[in-house]
Design a protein around this motif. Structure first.
Motif, PDB file in Angstrom:
ATOM      1  N   GLY A 100       7.139  -7.574  -0.162  1.00 22.01           N
ATOM      2  CA  GLY A 100       7.573  -7.235  -1.514  1.00 22.01           C
ATOM      3  C   GLY A 100       8.049  -5.799  -1.549  1.00 22.01           C
ATOM      4  N   PRO A 101       8.493  -5.345  -2.738  1.00 25.44           N
ATOM      5  CA  PRO A 101       8.996  -3.975  -2.868  1.00 25.44           C
ATOM      6  C   PRO A 101       7.871  -2.960  -3.058  1.00 25.44           C
ATOM      7  CG  PRO A 101       9.213  -5.150  -4.942  1.00 25.44           C
ATOM      8  CD  PRO A 101       8.586  -6.123  -3.985  1.00 25.44           C
ATOM      9  N   LEU A 102       7.986  -1.834  -2.385  1.00 29.59           N
ATOM     10  CA  LEU A 102       6.994  -0.764  -2.529  1.00 29.59           C
ATOM     11  C   LEU A 102       7.641   0.467  -3.150  1.00 29.59           C
ATOM     12  CD1 LEU A 102       5.124  -0.966   0.921  1.00 29.59           C
ATOM     13  CD2 LEU A 102       4.233  -1.643  -1.340  1.00 29.59           C
ATOM     14  N   ALA A 103       7.090   0.926  -4.261  1.00 26.16           N
ATOM     15  CA  ALA A 103       7.506   2.211  -4.813  1.00 26.16           C
ATOM     16  C   ALA A 103       6.808   3.291  -3.999  1.00 26.16           C
ATOM     17  CB  ALA A 103       7.095   2.317  -6.274  1.00 26.16           C
ATOM     18  N   ALA A 104       7.552   4.309  -3.577  1.00 24.89           N
ATOM     19  CA  ALA A 104       6.927   5.340  -2.750  1.00 24.89           C
ATOM     20  C   ALA A 104       7.654   6.670  -2.855  1.00 24.89           C
ATOM     21  CB  ALA A 104       6.864   4.895  -1.283  1.00 24.89           C
ATOM     22  N   PRO A 105       7.097   7.595  -3.619  1.00 31.27           N
ATOM     23  CA  PRO A 105       7.578   8.974  -3.542  1.00 31.27           C
ATOM     24  C   PRO A 105       6.895   9.653  -2.363  1.00 31.27           C
ATOM     25  CG  PRO A 105       5.809   8.845  -5.128  1.00 31.27           C
ATOM     26  CD  PRO A 105       5.988   7.449  -4.555  1.00 31.27           C
ATOM     27  N   SER A 106       7.263  10.879  -2.090  1.00 31.92           N
ATOM     28  CA  SER A 106       6.594  11.590  -1.007  1.00 31.92           C
ATOM     29  C   SER A 106       5.101  11.734  -1.347  1.00 31.92           C
ATOM     30  CB  SER A 106       7.244  12.957  -0.794  1.00 31.92           C
ATOM     31  OG  SER A 106       7.317  13.656  -2.023  1.00 31.92           O
ATOM     32  N   ALA A 107       4.264  11.655  -0.304  1.00 33.04           N
ATOM     33  CA  ALA A 107       2.810  11.555  -0.501  1.00 33.04           C
ATOM     34  C   ALA A 107       2.147  12.932  -0.590  1.00 33.04           C
ATOM     35  CB  ALA A 107       2.190  10.727   0.624  1.00 33.04           C
ATOM     36  N   ASN A 108       2.619  13.720  -1.556  1.00 38.45           N
ATOM     37  CA  ASN A 108       2.037  15.042  -1.788  1.00 38.45           C
ATOM     38  C   ASN A 108       1.751  15.190  -3.270  1.00 38.45           C
ATOM     39  OD1 ASN A 108       5.189  15.136  -1.501  1.00 38.45           O
ATOM     40  ND2 ASN A 108       4.650  16.624  -3.091  1.00 38.45           N
ATOM     41  N   ALA A 109       0.887  16.107  -3.623  1.00 36.39           N
ATOM     42  CA  ALA A 109       0.702  16.422  -5.033  1.00 36.39           C
ATOM     43  C   ALA A 109       2.022  16.952  -5.568  1.00 36.39           C
ATOM     44  CB  ALA A 109      -0.406  17.447  -5.203  1.00 36.39           C
ATOM     45  N   SER A 110       2.319  16.651  -6.841  1.00 34.92           N
ATOM     46  CA  SER A 110       3.588  17.034  -7.442  1.00 34.92           C
ATOM     47  C   SER A 110       3.837  18.532  -7.290  1.00 34.92           C
ATOM     48  CB  SER A 110       3.566  16.665  -8.921  1.00 34.92           C
ATOM     49  OG  SER A 110       4.818  16.909  -9.493  1.00 34.92           O
ATOM     50  N   GLY A 111       5.038  18.880  -6.863  1.00 31.29           N
ATOM     51  CA  GLY A 111       5.401  20.287  -6.752  1.00 31.29           C
ATOM     52  C   GLY A 111       4.983  20.937  -5.443  1.00 31.29           C
ATOM     53  N   ARG A 112       4.252  20.204  -4.619  1.00 31.35           N
ATOM     54  CA  ARG A 112       3.819  20.778  -3.344  1.00 31.35           C
ATOM     55  C   ARG A 112       4.726  20.299  -2.215  1.00 31.35           C
ATOM     56  NH1 ARG A 112      -1.308  22.873  -4.005  1.00 31.35           N
ATOM     57  NH2 ARG A 112      -0.777  24.070  -2.147  1.00 31.35           N
ATOM     58  N   ILE A 113       4.483  20.836  -1.012  1.00 26.91           N
ATOM     59  CA  ILE A 113       5.363  20.549   0.116  1.00 26.91           C
ATOM     60  C   ILE A 113       5.209  19.091   0.572  1.00 26.91           C
ATOM     61  CG2 ILE A 113       5.869  21.201   2.506  1.00 26.91           C
ATOM     62  CD1 ILE A 113       4.651  23.986   1.772  1.00 26.91           C
ATOM     63  N   SER A 114       6.321  18.431   0.887  1.00 29.87           N
ATOM     64  CA  SER A 114       6.280  17.031   1.316  1.00 29.87           C
ATOM     65  C   SER A 114       5.578  16.903   2.669  1.00 29.87           C
ATOM     66  CB  SER A 114       7.698  16.469   1.422  1.00 29.87           C
ATOM     67  OG  SER A 114       8.291  16.433   0.156  1.00 29.87           O
ATOM     68  N   PRO A 115       4.817  15.829   2.856  1.00 28.77           N
ATOM     69  CA  PRO A 115       4.043  15.653   4.088  1.00 28.77           C
ATOM     70  C   PRO A 115       4.846  14.974   5.192  1.00 28.77           C
ATOM     71  CG  PRO A 115       3.483  13.944   2.530  1.00 28.77           C
ATOM     72  CD  PRO A 115       4.556  14.764   1.881  1.00 28.77           C
ATOM     73  N   ALA A 155       2.914   1.990  -3.469  1.00 23.89           N
ATOM     74  CA  ALA A 155       2.211   1.051  -4.345  1.00 23.89           C
ATOM     75  C   ALA A 155       3.145  -0.121  -4.603  1.00 23.89           C
ATOM     76  CB  ALA A 155       1.839   1.724  -5.666  1.00 23.89           C
ATOM     77  N   ASP A 156       2.575  -1.264  -4.967  1.00 23.27           N
ATOM     78  CA  ASP A 156       3.353  -2.456  -5.315  1.00 23.27           C
ATOM     79  C   ASP A 156       4.265  -2.122  -6.496  1.00 23.27           C
ATOM     80  OD1 ASP A 156       4.329  -4.890  -6.160  1.00 23.27           O
ATOM     81  OD2 ASP A 156       2.404  -5.933  -5.976  1.00 23.27           O
ATOM     82  N   ALA A 157       5.575  -2.187  -6.283  1.00 26.09           N
ATOM     83  CA  ALA A 157       6.538  -1.783  -7.319  1.00 26.09           C
ATOM     84  C   ALA A 157       6.570  -2.761  -8.488  1.00 26.09           C
ATOM     85  CB  ALA A 157       7.935  -1.644  -6.710  1.00 26.09           C
ATOM     86  N   ARG A 158       5.929  -3.940  -8.338  1.00 25.74           N
ATOM     87  CA  ARG A 158       5.902  -4.919  -9.433  1.00 25.74           C
ATOM     88  C   ARG A 158       4.654  -4.767 -10.305  1.00 25.74           C
ATOM     89  NH1 ARG A 158       6.384  -9.208  -4.689  1.00 25.74           N
ATOM     90  NH2 ARG A 158       4.576  -7.931  -4.243  1.00 25.74           N
ATOM     91  N   ASN A 159       3.734  -3.924  -9.834  1.00 33.44           N
ATOM     92  CA  ASN A 159       2.431  -3.768 -10.484  1.00 33.44           C
ATOM     93  C   ASN A 159       2.378  -2.412 -11.207  1.00 33.44           C
ATOM     94  OD1 ASN A 159      -0.241  -3.097 -11.004  1.00 33.44           O
ATOM     95  ND2 ASN A 159      -1.036  -4.173  -9.193  1.00 33.44           N
ATOM     96  N   ALA A 160       2.561  -2.459 -12.533  1.00 34.38           N
ATOM     97  CA  ALA A 160       2.672  -1.210 -13.297  1.00 34.38           C
ATOM     98  C   ALA A 160       1.422  -0.337 -13.169  1.00 34.38           C
ATOM     99  CB  ALA A 160       2.942  -1.515 -14.761  1.00 34.38           C
ATOM    100  N   ASP A 161       0.247  -0.979 -13.115  1.00 37.69           N
ATOM    101  CA  ASP A 161      -0.991  -0.192 -12.983  1.00 37.69           C
ATOM    102  C   ASP A 161      -1.000   0.559 -11.656  1.00 37.69           C
ATOM    103  OD1 ASP A 161      -1.845  -1.073 -15.406  1.00 37.69           O
ATOM    104  OD2 ASP A 161      -3.175  -2.631 -14.611  1.00 37.69           O
ATOM    105  N   ALA A 162      -0.603  -0.146 -10.620  1.00 41.74           N
ATOM    106  CA  ALA A 162      -0.582   0.484  -9.296  1.00 41.74           C
ATOM    107  C   ALA A 162       0.407   1.653  -9.306  1.00 41.74           C
ATOM    108  CB  ALA A 162      -0.199  -0.536  -8.226  1.00 41.74           C
ATOM    109  N   VAL A 163       1.569   1.435  -9.950  1.00 43.90           N
ATOM    110  CA  VAL A 163       2.589   2.491  -9.994  1.00 43.90           C
ATOM    111  C   VAL A 163       2.086   3.680 -10.821  1.00 43.90           C
ATOM    112  CG1 VAL A 163       4.932   3.051 -10.734  1.00 43.90           C
ATOM    113  CG2 VAL A 163       4.461   0.843  -9.659  1.00 43.90           C
ATOM    114  N   ALA A 164       1.392   3.373 -11.902  1.00 45.63           N
ATOM    115  CA  ALA A 164       0.814   4.462 -12.692  1.00 45.63           C
ATOM    116  C   ALA A 164      -0.140   5.283 -11.832  1.00 45.63           C
ATOM    117  CB  ALA A 164       0.082   3.898 -13.904  1.00 45.63           C
ATOM    118  N   GLY A 165      -0.826   4.591 -10.922  1.00 45.63           N
ATOM    119  CA  GLY A 165      -1.737   5.278 -10.006  1.00 45.63           C
ATOM    120  C   GLY A 165      -1.021   6.320  -9.158  1.00 45.63           C
ATOM    121  N   ILE A 166       0.231   6.034  -8.811  1.00 48.17           N
ATOM    122  CA  ILE A 166       1.020   7.006  -8.034  1.00 48.17           C
ATOM    123  C   ILE A 166       1.198   8.289  -8.841  1.00 48.17           C
ATOM    124  CG2 ILE A 166       3.301   7.560  -7.109  1.00 48.17           C
ATOM    125  CD1 ILE A 166       3.694   4.707  -6.324  1.00 48.17           C
ATOM    126  N   TYR A 167       1.676   8.123 -10.084  1.00 46.43           N
ATOM    127  CA  TYR A 167       1.917   9.301 -10.926  1.00 46.43           C
ATOM    128  C   TYR A 167       0.621  10.091 -11.090  1.00 46.43           C
ATOM    129  CZ  TYR A 167       6.396   7.252 -12.415  1.00 46.43           C
ATOM    130  OH  TYR A 167       7.652   6.738 -12.456  1.00 46.43           O
TER     131      TYR A 167
END
Ligand code: TXA
Ligand code: MG
Length: 318
Positions: free
Chosen positions: A135-150, A38-50
């Motif tokens: 621009g900068p992209l915030a990106a954790p692994s694209a799995n549900a929290s606590g599950r195996i990384s994809p 998600a766009d690391a400058r866009n708090a709403d987008a980042v909230a979408g990640i969580y």
């Protein structure tokens, strides 16, 4: 929401960049694992990640940029950090740097810390998307929290524990070459380098570049309450898992190493191959609905990252 599967061509990469500019979530390939960007400058987008990951909100995220210069505008990059950046980027290395006050990064990305984790990925498609997005992209692994990384687009879209229906798109560029997340390095107040997470770049390689030894995770943990990659049971399959098993019990699914078998991580005992196969093999093993036993994995090079993930998978569930 229906999640679109994009191909790996210039048009698809532009489409991914356009979705990201629009504040949407797109899973992108990197050389380590697929990231939920998600766009690391866009708090709403980042909230979408969580939200999409169901991730505890105190976990700071890694910021991905296309170039060292872009990284240096977000975090203070000097001394040992600059040495590592010059030698290893683009690559599977994340540096935790002092956050520049004018970086423009949403506070949610750093979970309010005055430091920021940054990496320049090496994957061709990731770089093309970053360049198109500009621009900068915030990106954790694209799995549900606590599950195996994809490590593939199929993992990202897995009906069980995947993100299908929760994100706008996934860009499918095939399996990830490295297969475990980036190595994370930070620095203590006194300037001593810390290994915050073992990962795709062996700690030994970093120590060689810095001509000094890294403080290891066991000791680093107390300095890094803000590195939730350190959370126990972070990489949890459904099945129970035990490590360092030479001879599995009847009824166990056996992840062999150095010997053949349907769930062998590497028949030849190759740690790089084992890392690349780790999460995929764990998933397949988990699909057997039987306890999992894993062969001893040497604890050097990428073996340290593999054992770190396995220890978490073996940890008691919350
Ligand atoms: O290979 C990777 O690093 C993948 C791909 C997608 O790039 N990304 C990844 O991100 O693994 P994530 O969000 O799952 O892992 C972020 C890790 C967490 O352990 C987090 O605590 C740590 O980075 N981290 C982020 N910011 C930090 C900070 N300011 N201080 C300490 N640790 C930080
Ligand atoms: Mg993760």
């Amino acid at each position: 929401m229906r999640t679109i599967r994009l191909g790996d061509d210039p048009e698809a990469r532009d489409r991914a960049a356009a979705l990201l500019r629009d504040g949407q979530l797109v899973a992108i390939p990197t050389e380590t694992v697929y990231g939920l960007a998600a766009d690391a400058r866009n708090a709403d987008a980042v909230a979408g990640i969580y939200h999409a990951k169901g991730r505890p909100s105190f976990n700071p995220l890694i910021v991905h940029v296309a170039t060292l210069d872009q990284a240096a505008r977000i975090g203070r990059l000097d001394g040992q950090a600059l040495t590592l950046a010059r030698h290893v980027w683009p690559g599977a290395l994340t540096l935790v740097l002092p956050l520049r006050p004018d970086a423009g990064i949403a506070g949610l990305v750093t979970a309010g810390l005055d430091s920021v984790a940054i990496r320049v990925p090496a994957h061709r498609a990731a770089r093309a998307i970053l360049t198109a997005f500009d621009g900068p992209l915030a990106a954790p692994s694209a799995n549900a929290s606590g599950r195996i990384s994809p490590t593939s687009a199929d993992h990202v879209l897995d009906p069980d524990g995947g993100l299908s229906g929760r994100i706008a798109a996934v860009l499918d560029a095939g399996p990830c070459a490295v297969g475990v997340e980036s190595t994370i390095i930070g620095w203590q107040d006194d300037g001593a380098p810390l290994l915050l997470r073992a990962g795709g770049i062996p700690a030994e390689a970093i120590e060689a570049l810095l001509s000094t030894s890294l403080t290891r995770p066991a000791t680093a943990q107390s300095h890094a309450p803000t590195a939730p990659g350190q959370m126990t049971s972070h990489y949890a399959p459904r099945a129970s898992l035990r490590m360092n098993v030479d001879r599995p019990k009847p009824g166990e699914t056996y992840l062999a190493f150095g010997t053949p078998g349907p769930f062998s991580l590497s028949q030849t005992g190759d740690l790089i191959q084992a890392a690349a196969r780790l999460f995929d093999t764990l998933r397949r093993a988990d699909g057997q609905n039987r306890p999992i036993a894993v062969a001893p994995i040497p604890d050097h090079g990428l073996g340290a990252a593999i054992n770190d993930r396995l220890r978490r998978a073996a940890a008691p569930r919350p």
